[in-house]
Design an enzyme around this catalytic site. Sequence first.
Site, PDB file in Angstrom:
ATOM      1  N   GLU A   1       0.828  -1.199   0.000  1.00  0.00           N
ATOM      2  CA  GLU A   1       0.000   0.000   0.000  1.00  0.00           C
ATOM      3  C   GLU A   1       0.868   1.256   0.000  1.00  0.00           C
ATOM      4  OE1 GLU A   1      -3.977  -0.477   1.994  1.00  0.00           O
ATOM      5  OE2 GLU A   1      -3.158   1.143   3.211  1.00  0.00           O
TER       6      GLU A   1
ATOM      7  N   GLU B   1       2.178   1.718  -3.330  1.00  0.00           N
ATOM      8  CA  GLU B   1       1.090   2.170  -4.200  1.00  0.00           C
ATOM      9  C   GLU B   1       0.858   3.677  -4.025  1.00  0.00           C
ATOM     10  OE1 GLU B   1      -2.472  -0.051  -3.438  1.00  0.00           O
ATOM     11  OE2 GLU B   1      -3.579   0.947  -5.029  1.00  0.00           O
TER      12      GLU B   1
ATOM     13  N   CYS C   1      -8.493  -2.166   3.845  1.00  0.00           N
ATOM     14  CA  CYS C   1      -8.296  -3.392   4.610  1.00  0.00           C
ATOM     15  C   CYS C   1      -9.507  -3.737   5.464  1.00  0.00           C
ATOM     16  CB  CYS C   1      -7.040  -3.308   5.456  1.00  0.00           C
ATOM     17  SG  CYS C   1      -6.924  -1.778   6.360  1.00  0.00           S
TER      18      CYS C   1
ATOM     19  N   SER D   1      -7.181   1.612  -2.399  1.00  0.00           N
ATOM     20  CA  SER D   1      -5.935   0.880  -2.612  1.00  0.00           C
ATOM     21  C   SER D   1      -6.341  -0.508  -3.092  1.00  0.00           C
ATOM     22  CB  SER D   1      -5.181   0.778  -1.289  1.00  0.00           C
ATOM     23  OG  SER D   1      -4.313  -0.317  -1.335  1.00  0.00           O
TER      24      SER D   1
ATOM     25  N   LYS E   1     -15.197 -10.037   8.106  1.00  0.00           N
ATOM     26  CA  LYS E   1     -14.189 -10.882   7.466  1.00  0.00           C
ATOM     27  C   LYS E   1     -14.798 -12.211   7.027  1.00  0.00           C
ATOM     28  CE  LYS E   1     -10.568  -8.155   8.503  1.00  0.00           C
ATOM     29  NZ  LYS E   1      -9.775  -7.458   7.492  1.00  0.00           N
TER      30      LYS E   1
ATOM     31  N   GLU F   1     -15.827 -11.324   3.753  1.00  0.00           N
ATOM     32  CA  GLU F   1     -14.714 -10.976   2.871  1.00  0.00           C
ATOM     33  C   GLU F   1     -14.062 -12.211   2.230  1.00  0.00           C
ATOM     34  OE1 GLU F   1     -11.194  -9.503   4.752  1.00  0.00           O
ATOM     35  OE2 GLU F   1     -10.653  -8.257   3.036  1.00  0.00           O
TER      36      GLU F   1
ATOM     37  N   GLU G   1     -13.547 -13.351  -6.787  1.00  0.00           N
ATOM     38  CA  GLU G   1     -12.615 -14.391  -7.211  1.00  0.00           C
ATOM     39  C   GLU G   1     -11.177 -14.123  -6.755  1.00  0.00           C
ATOM     40  OE1 GLU G   1     -14.291 -12.335  -9.063  1.00  0.00           O
ATOM     41  OE2 GLU G   1     -12.996 -11.377 -10.561  1.00  0.00           O
TER      42      GLU G   1
ATOM     43  N   CYS H   1     -10.639  -1.624  14.659  1.00  0.00           N
ATOM     44  CA  CYS H   1     -10.903  -3.035  14.992  1.00  0.00           C
ATOM     45  C   CYS H   1     -10.910  -3.309  16.489  1.00  0.00           C
ATOM     46  CB  CYS H   1      -9.866  -3.924  14.328  1.00  0.00           C
ATOM     47  SG  CYS H   1      -9.855  -3.732  12.539  1.00  0.00           S
TER      48      CYS H   1
HETATM   49  S1  SF4 Z   1     -13.447  -5.085  12.938  1.00  0.00           S
HETATM   50 FE1  SF4 Z   1     -14.607  -3.420  12.091  1.00  0.00          FE
HETATM   51  S2  SF4 Z   1     -13.061  -1.934  11.541  1.00  0.00           S
HETATM   52 FE2  SF4 Z   1     -12.033  -3.874  11.794  1.00  0.00          FE
HETATM   53  S3  SF4 Z   1     -11.975  -4.742   9.782  1.00  0.00           S
HETATM   54 FE3  SF4 Z   1     -13.780  -5.533  10.795  1.00  0.00          FE
HETATM   55  S4  SF4 Z   1     -15.398  -4.169  10.198  1.00  0.00           S
HETATM   56 FE4  SF4 Z   1     -13.494  -3.153   9.731  1.00  0.00          FE
END
Ligand code: SF4
Lengths: 603, 583, 175
Positions: B279, B282, B300, B320, B359, B362, B367, B511
């Site tokens: 990043e 970049e 991220c 990014s 996540k 995610e 793909e 997070c």
């Molecule tokens: S915990 Fe919240 S801030 Fe951290 S990556 Fe997951 S959604 Fe995003």
Amino acid sequence: MVENSDELNEKLKKVYEQQRQNLVKMKEEFLQKKDSYEAAIYTCNSTGCNSGGAGNVIDAFRHSLEIYGLQDRVRMVSTGCMGLCANGPLARIEIKGQKPFLYKHVDDMLARLIVAEHLVPALMLKKGETFEVNSFLKEKELSLELPFFTKQRKVVLESLGHSDPEDFGEYLANGGYQAFLKVIDTMTPEQVRKVIADSGLRGRGGGGFPTAKKWELLAASAPVDGEKFIICNGDEGDPGAYMDACILGGGSHAVLEGMMIAAYATGATHGWFYVRAEYPLAIQRVELALKQAKKYGLLGKNILGSGFSFMADLRYGAGAFVCGEETALMESLEGKRGTPHPRPPYPTEKGLFGKPSAINNVETLANVPVIIRKGAAFFNSVGTETSKGTKVFALTGKVKHSGLVEVPMGTTVEEIVNEIGGGTSSGKPFKAVQTGGPSGGVIPSQMLHMPICYEELKKIGSMMGSGGMIVMDQDDSMVEIAKFYLSFTVDESCGKCAPCRIGGYQMLQLMNKIAAGKGNQEDVDELVEIGEVMKKASLCALGQTAPNPVLSTLRFFREEYEALLNKIPEEESKKDDLPLVSPPRRECLPTGCQDCSACKTGK
Amino acid sequence: MVKLKIDHIDVEVEAGTSILDAAKKVQVDIPTLCYHPDLEPTAACGLCIVKVNGRMVRSCCTPVAEGMEVLTRDPEIVNERRTVLKLILSRHPNECLTCLKNENCELRKKASDFGFRQDNFKKIALSHDEAPLDTSTRTIVLDPRKCILCGRCVQVCQNVQDVWALCFLNRGMKNHIAVAGNIPLDESPCIKCGQCVAHCPTGALTEYDDTGRVWRALMDPDKYCVVQIAPAVRVAIGEAFGKKPGELGTKKLYSALRRLGFKAVFDTNFGADVTIMEEGSELVQRLKEGKGKLPMITSCCPAWVDYMQKYYPDMIEHFSTCKSPHEIVGVLTKTYYAEKMGINPEKIMVVSVMPCTAKKYEIRRNETMFSSGWQDVDVSLTTREISRMIKQAGIEFDKLADEEADSPLGDYSGAGTIFGYSGGVMEAALRTAHYLITGQEMKDLDILPIRGIDKGIKEMQIDLAGKTLKVAVAHGTGNVNKLLTVVREAMEKGEEPPYHFIEVMACPGGCVGGGGQPVGVTDEVRRLRTQGLVEDDHRSEQRESHLNPDVQKLYDEFLEKPLSEKAHHYLHTIYNAVPVYKR
Amino acid sequence: MAEDESLEITRKAVKKWKDKRGSLIMALHEIQGMYGYIPWEHAKVVAEEMGVALARIYEVLTFYNFFKLESPGKYIISLCDGTACHIKGSSSVLQAFSDALKIKAGETTPDKLFHLQVVRCLGCCGLAPVVVVNGKTYGRVSPADVPAIIQEWREKEAGVQESKDNQKQTEQGAA
Ligand code: SF4
Ligand SMILES: Cc1cc2nc3c(=O)[nH]c(=O)nc-3n(C[C@H](O)[C@H](O)[C@H](O)COP(=O)(O)O)c2cc1C
Ligand code: SF4
Ligand code: SF4
Ligand code: SF4
Ligand code: SF4
Ligand code: SF4
Ligand code: SF4
Ligand code: FES
Ligand code: FES
Ligand code: FES
């Protein structure tokens, strides 16, 4: 500044002068025209009579008058509610020099007959001759000597049955906007508030909060972004009450004028009418009043050159009783769910769109122009020590003369039900009246001599409410009535707070159980337990008052509950019990088994 | 200051304080259910009633007033609270034994505090209870039967996050929590941030439990299970085992994971260091070569990615293209590591332990999340899920000896660890960008103006070799609108972009306050956890990503250099516009 | 009407209210006035035009009794169960409608012709019990009156159909 501001001012001055003259001209024109008629037919064109066919009646009258060539001699007036709606459509014949004559249950046939057999001969009379209607028409007479008419004292309703609410000239001729002109021309806002304070006017929307006090609070709040609001509460969700519908439908200008005076007294810059969507007539009349007032320069910037600016808008409700509650109403106006929120902050500090706002009931505002015009003493000489003036009630249920009535505060139940109302419609003994709608309670027959005012009603666990008054006779079950009201509030609870949402529902289940003969003493105790907690722990007055009908009937008619207990044996009654909260439902997750074992147990 | 009496004790607090908060000053913790310090009081439950001059009021939303006499407890008040609670329980299933939130369910706790011995009022069943669980997002699960309508999730989703997925439908008894039109959450604007879960006092909103899958993989002799832990997990994992928020549990967690049966224990912080390499490069590319749009925006946070794809599709080119750290560790495990160790990547199961619910979404986003040839990360667990697994395994977490992570994807720099708090990604990136642009290490590595939670949007300008770099940091998606509007307006006018680099984290606080963290997060907790990460950073030998020796080795042995073709293939991703509502 | 066309009409109707304050409910009234209910696609248009989240629109739509999410049928029978009407026996009138149309309150007949709903006080309590069908008010309704009321609207419907048929025929004739 504009360069030639003097010139501009001069021009504006002329405009304002012209506008004022227009008002006078309108009024005079109306009076002249009215004077040119020898007689008038007043037909009630309010919701009740309209649904009874008043529209056809008016057409028939017109048609007949034309046939006899009387259209220039007899004035046709479509009025607001005349009061005795149950006998509608009503039509009143007024001939110069003769006593007014009221017809009930008029239909188009009768209308033609009235013209032919009453108006035509009566208008042909020579000096000195008198006229008697024939026996057939006599049967259709509704005596104006009835206590229903004579015992009332009409202040707010005064013009309703006597004028055409759509005729701006007529409103002016009846003293309309004189109070407003007096206020902007000769009084300071403080003086206006003082007159209202002296009059002792209290809110007619239910709570009975002193109107002047509310206005003081709003006046004391600084505008936010230059704005302060005055809101007219025309939500009237109380089932069985329709006073505000009729006042707005038959006298929207008076309410608007009241609002304008309130705005002047408090510094409000904008007004909002919040009217129930189920009231198309009221909506239409408010819209018209706003249009006429705008057209004649009574709304806008620098009204009639007084330096006072005010505008008003109309918005509808959408079928939610709770939106009558102040904070919910504002949420609704903001385009949200009508859920009440805690106070403070009070609306007068932080109200609609975050700006200081005062909310007044329709009837409250309708009283204001009269008080200004006739003085505080005119108002406070009527009523009791703490409740001044008159109050409009919708007298319905099992009562002979069902309709809109206006009486001085302090009038007894007896006078209203037995004299004005003419006793029960069934002729059976009177049992109780319910006041305050779903928030109120019952007044049993042994309290017939109780004067109606805020304090007395509160004492017995009811309330004034907006003015619904339901008469019940010996046949009516008090348990049923309480259940009916409770099911209403359960339906109408916004569902935000637990005590009201769940408490009301639990009480209703218990009421259903008792009414079905499956209840026992514990259920009654539980009703009281929940009811008492709802009163204290609910967020808004809807939940706080929802148990009133149950608690009040339990207080005065406990024996009716007891008679229903243990009618059906317990095992029997358990059979159709509701299921417990439904079993958990798991789904096999797409990512694989979650060990919920539902597949093994088959649930 | 306002003086009042609470339970006859004199108290002095600032004007505007609620009675509830004022009572804490005299050691009275008034029971509440709907109130949450992050949110405006909605006054829904009615449990926090107290008496003021004899009148009952809700303490959570009533400000103190001079001379007030408050009584928090008397027979009438206690009785009122008991009855309200009984009413709430009459509309709630007795399923604590099988409820994911049971350990920290506020309702269950209140019920046990009040010591009910039976259901008092008859249970109420309603037709909307019949609706199945909403598991459609595979990240969070909504069980409306357990909802007490406190309104916290709605407020979080609408006002804090500005997503407007959850709302109340109907009224009265039919009032329930749902999505517009009663459609499944997956077809709604939901960005899977999990903030609703973090704020829900009951089991009505929980994470989508993936522990079953992980257990089965761990028991499967054919599988080679690899695990990694995210930055913010280490400062929250201890909470489930009686530690204070912010206490570092990194090494005990490594140890616990190994005992659970994972063959290799990696650290997402390593991936974070790689993210910074990519990043950072970049950014330099965009600044220096004008390749790609400015401002560049961090990508991220998957909830943030989803938000942007839905609400700002016109701006996704600003993202990014670099993948998030755990995806990087995932793909490197199945390529670099597998190659190195001679393991068939097909047999590898990569489990991420994340503070995050998004996540879970995610790992299957598009793909590019399969760039190793397999799904790069197989399962993503939340901090809460891994705590449960540790408990199930009977591992006494707090008594474990410290262990280290495995090489080559386990060592990290201080820059990697601060990814967990709001502003951390930016801080880490600036440290390396400084080096990349000026060729020198930054002198003071603590970039305080963009750190922490006191403001929703933090801005600063930083001098890099004579060029001023303008950066902004936002946390909580409710704060991005303002920021992006400024950018968009400048773009439309063809002006110089107001910022060069923007960091966005969907969760308030980043997070550390993630939707997968132990529930009950407040600003206090966010601060403590942030502090824990700051300490971890300070304690690290290397505090800049480019100085991580294993990262250098990775590039030497495998990726060649940042933004190389190989790096692009494995470590970068693409974004697509997504309709706010599917229908 | 083509879908797009009706969405355009909605868009226009909403635009009228867009810049006025406190007008979301007014805009929704207007749309329901046109279609008898508020379809999903139209709600989305309102959301777009007014700049409010769809979630907010649905919060509002489902909160207020007045708004409908599904087509309610052609003739809407509103039966008052306000206090005055209740006391005067509206429940038995409701039962009579239910029996005659074989639907419960809040439901629509399978042929989409009649929708039966209970409302609270229509403001003409003097005439209790009150029933309103598509704007026409019936006062002092007893269960015995119910068949006649239904018949009246069935005939009206037949008339509408007939004139439509006639029109078709004349059109065909002309062609
Ligand atoms: S915990 Fe919240 S801030 Fe951290 S990556 Fe997951 S959604 Fe995003
Ligand atoms: C559930 C509920 C419904 C109400 N409905 C009405 C109403 O329909 N009309 C009204 O004027 N006031 C209603 N009120 C009272 C209002 O909240 C408010 O007190 C009143 O409009 C103030 O005006 P006033 O001071 O002129 O009476 C209601 C209150 C509650 C709690
Ligand atoms: S008392 Fe009832 S109507 Fe009032 S806020 Fe609570 S739930 Fe809503
Ligand atoms: S136990 Fe059975 S029902 Fe439950 S998740 Fe596993 S396979 Fe599905
Ligand atoms: S939400 Fe709380 S009270 Fe309800 S079942 Fe789960 S743990 Fe028990
Ligand atoms: S606490 Fe009581 S009910 Fe719960 S598992 Fe133990 S014994 Fe059973
Ligand atoms: S996960 Fe986030 S976006 Fe989705 S419903 Fe919950 S708070 Fe809203
Ligand atoms: S889902 Fe949870 S947070 Fe949302 S209203 Fe229900 S109980 Fe409250
Ligand atoms: S409606 Fe005509 S008298 Fe009331
Ligand atoms: S905590 Fe105060 S009402 Fe719920
Ligand atoms: S109660 Fe039925 S019209 Fe008022």
